[in-house]
Design a protein around this motif. Structure first.
Motif, PDB file in Angstrom:
ATOM      1  N   SER A  21       0.815  -1.219   0.000  1.00 26.41           N
ATOM      2  CA  SER A  21       0.000   0.000   0.000  1.00 26.41           C
ATOM      3  C   SER A  21       0.847   1.267   0.000  1.00 26.41           C
ATOM      4  CB  SER A  21      -0.913   0.022   1.235  1.00 26.41           C
ATOM      5  OG  SER A  21      -1.771  -1.094   1.252  1.00 26.41           O
ATOM      6  N   ASN A  22       2.190   1.093  -0.013  1.00 24.32           N
ATOM      7  CA  ASN A  22       3.101   2.253   0.066  1.00 24.32           C
ATOM      8  C   ASN A  22       2.816   3.107   1.295  1.00 24.32           C
ATOM      9  OD1 ASN A  22       4.588   1.739  -2.334  1.00 24.32           O
ATOM     10  ND2 ASN A  22       2.872   2.534  -3.543  1.00 24.32           N
ATOM     11  N   ALA A  23       2.395   2.451   2.377  1.00 23.59           N
ATOM     12  CA  ALA A  23       2.163   3.147   3.644  1.00 23.59           C
ATOM     13  C   ALA A  23       3.434   3.037   4.490  1.00 23.59           C
ATOM     14  CB  ALA A  23       0.975   2.532   4.378  1.00 23.59           C
ATOM     15  N   SER A  24       3.498   3.833   5.546  1.00 24.20           N
ATOM     16  CA  SER A  24       4.684   3.807   6.405  1.00 24.20           C
ATOM     17  C   SER A  24       4.448   3.022   7.682  1.00 24.20           C
ATOM     18  CB  SER A  24       5.109   5.235   6.763  1.00 24.20           C
ATOM     19  OG  SER A  24       4.069   5.907   7.467  1.00 24.20           O
ATOM     20  N   LEU A  37      -3.800   2.179   8.334  1.00 21.73           N
ATOM     21  CA  LEU A  37      -2.534   2.425   7.655  1.00 21.73           C
ATOM     22  C   LEU A  37      -2.249   3.927   7.609  1.00 21.73           C
ATOM     23  CD1 LEU A  37      -2.923  -0.004   4.621  1.00 21.73           C
ATOM     24  CD2 LEU A  37      -1.487  -0.356   6.630  1.00 21.73           C
ATOM     25  N   ARG A  38      -0.985   4.284   7.830  1.00 22.02           N
ATOM     26  CA  ARG A  38      -0.583   5.690   7.696  1.00 22.02           C
ATOM     27  C   ARG A  38       0.066   5.869   6.325  1.00 22.02           C
ATOM     28  NH1 ARG A  38       0.102   9.889  11.092  1.00 22.02           N
ATOM     29  NH2 ARG A  38      -0.022   8.599  12.969  1.00 22.02           N
ATOM     30  N   ARG A  39      -0.576   6.692   5.501  1.00 22.76           N
ATOM     31  CA  ARG A  39      -0.046   7.012   4.185  1.00 22.76           C
ATOM     32  C   ARG A  39       0.226   8.505   4.106  1.00 22.76           C
ATOM     33  NH1 ARG A  39      -4.490   3.679   2.893  1.00 22.76           N
ATOM     34  NH2 ARG A  39      -3.943   1.644   1.992  1.00 22.76           N
ATOM     35  N   GLN A  40       1.469   8.853   3.757  1.00 23.11           N
ATOM     36  CA  GLN A  40       1.867  10.258   3.599  1.00 23.11           C
ATOM     37  C   GLN A  40       1.472  11.085   4.821  1.00 23.11           C
ATOM     38  OE1 GLN A  40       0.482  11.751  -0.164  1.00 23.11           O
ATOM     39  NE2 GLN A  40       1.025   9.861  -1.227  1.00 23.11           N
ATOM     40  N   ARG A  43       5.193  16.982   4.239  1.00 27.34           N
ATOM     41  CA  ARG A  43       4.455  16.404   3.115  1.00 27.34           C
ATOM     42  C   ARG A  43       4.881  17.098   1.821  1.00 27.34           C
ATOM     43  NH1 ARG A  43       0.222  16.840   6.904  1.00 27.34           N
ATOM     44  NH2 ARG A  43      -0.700  14.843   7.504  1.00 27.34           N
TER      45      ARG A  43
END
Length: 480
Positions: A132-135, A147-150, A389
């Motif tokens: 998911s390209n999450a961190s 999920l944390r994204r950006q 960001r």
């Protein structure tokens, strides 16, 4: 330390189901029924019996007698169950973590097959985190995964996870040490790796609803200093022979990644011994031109300060201290930097000047003048960073850079750290950068919105004035 302890440590770190020792085969880890060799040469019957005898205790007298032998062993990395079976071709030994032999301590009815199934589900969640390209992945009792994204948290569309199920998921990827900490203290940290995918920094705890957990991706490849956008002046810190370099910033600001890139530069360009002391080990460094020794607090050593003291007897050239979290660790780090070693450390301060104050303020008042003198002579650089960001997605670091020059050393020695920002402003040509200047450069290059940069600035009034002077949009301040 028994020779098998090294293999048992790998067994625990890799969260494998078993360590297998068989005649005519190399030592192997078994995970989900698949064996993977961890040594090169095949073992003989005498080698297997000799290895097991070292840890067998009272059971040693029964080895080689023609009957199966089983016993428990408390290794430095956790409890295991050892089973030795004689055969026509020689002995076969299987070593299993206590958690998979009879379930984790205190796990009640949770057995090996259920843990294996739970581990599969847990690894599925971690794969989704990567894909998911999450961190970060957040798990909470009674809620779906988040999920944390950006920088933003969002709920997954899957079913909520019950408290009981979440506990089983977490136990399935813990080693005995973490299970004990989680059961007894309610919190634990560890690293988990899915081979070929990524390593994860893991934290588990409890709140009023039940178990909670957070997982952060640690890439399997170490980023280069060029990938990270580190300036030549910061890179030059890696070529020093002694001194203290501190990387600071709030939690989640990328300190570990910046340090990993600096260590990798040293590893590729110098021929020295690097010792890292971490909790847990995040980026894994393979020895290149350097010899790299990575030690994890709680697994390979009791504490940061103990490992740092021991490091001085291990012929180091460069030492990385994952966290300078107490007075004694800070004190030893400064002394180590003074005595001919290059020391990298981290703190959670937000600016270079506050980093100097934080280090000094940890000491009793009657020692602070002496520490100022020591720090003025040993400090070589401070890199204070924060993540912003990016326009269009992703995040980018803004870095404040303080480098040691005579004027800075004098201010530290005289207790005038409040003047450090002005010295940084007037010495940009040597590579110093204030946080406001770093943020403004990101705005000027259209990488970050003015509002985002303003929110990350520490000295906001000056930054707002600079934005206005450069005719950037400051309507978010209610001004034209």
């Amino acid at each position: 330390m028994a020779r098998l302890d090294r293999f048992i440590q790998v067994l625990h770190e890799q969260r494998a189901d078993a360590l297998q020792l068989a005649v005519g085969q190399p030592a192997a880890l078994v995970t989900s029924g698949a064996a993977r060799a961890i040594t090169r040469d095949p073992l003989t019957d005498g080698q297997i019996v000799g290895l097991v005898r070292e840890i067998a205790g009272e059971a040693a007298s029964r080895l080689g007698g023609g009957d199966p032998v089983a016993f428990g062993y408390h290794s430095p990395s956790g409890e295991v169950r050892v089973e030795v079976t004689p055969g026509a071709e020689g002995s076969r030994a299987v070593v299993r973590p206590a958690r998979t032999a009879n379930g984790p301590p205190g796990a009640g009815a949770v057995k090996g097959p259920e843990l294996a199934e739970a581990r599969g589900q847990m690894e599925g969640l971690l794969r989704r985190l990567v894909e998911s390209n999450a961190s970060d992945l957040h798990l909470r009792s009674g809620q779906p995964p988040m999920l944390r994204r950006q920088g933003d948290l969002g709920r997954d569309e899957s079913e909520p996870i019950s408290a009981e199920r979440l506990e089983t998921l977490l136990l399935s990827i813990m080693a005995p040490k973490e299970i004990g900490e989680f059961r007894e203290g309610g919190d634990t940290d560890w690293a988990y790796e899915i081979e070929g995918l990524a390593r994860f920094r893991c934290n588990a705890g409890r709140d009023r609803h039940g178990p909670i957990a957070v997982f952060r991706i640690i890439p399997t490849t170490v980023p280069s200093v060029d990938d990270m956008g580190l300036s030549p002046q910061v890179q030059n810190l890696c070529y020093l022979t002694k001194g203290l370099v501190v990387v600071t910033g709030p939690t989640g600001s990328g300190k570990s990644t910046t340090l990993a890139a600096l260590v990798d530069l040293i590893n590729r360009t110098r021929s020295d011994h690097i010792i890292t002391i971490e909790d847990p080990i995040e980026f894994v460094h393979q020895s290149k031109k350097c010899l790299v020794t990575q030690r994890q607090v709680g697994v390979h050593t009791r504490s940061f300060k103990q490992a740092l003291r021991a490091a001085l007897r291990e012929d180091p050239d460069i030492i990385l201290v994952g966290e300078m979290r107490d007075l004694e660790t800070v004190s030893i780090a400064i002394e180590t930097a003074e005595t001919g070693h290059l020391v990298f450390g981290t703190l959670h301060t937000t600016t270079a000047a506050s980093t100097v104050d934080r280090i000094i303020d940890q000491f009793p008042a009657d020692r602070q003048s002496q520490v100022r003198v020591m720090l003025s002579e040993s400090l070589r650089g401070v890199i204070a960073q924060t993540l912003c960001r990016k326009i269009g997605g992703g995040r980018i670091a803004a870095r404040e850079v303080l480098l040691s020059i005579p004027a800075v050393s004098n201010l530290i020695r005289e207790g005038k750290t409040f003047q450090i920002p002005s010295i940084m402003q007037t010495n940009r040509k040597v590579g110093m950068v204030t946080l406001n200047d770093a943020l403004m450069e990101l705005v000027d290059n259209r990488l970050v919105e003015p509002k985002e940069a303003y929110m990350k600035a520490v000295e906001k009034s000056g930054f707002a004035a600079a934005l206005k002077a450069k005719r950037h949009d400051i309507s978010f301040l209610g001004e034209g």
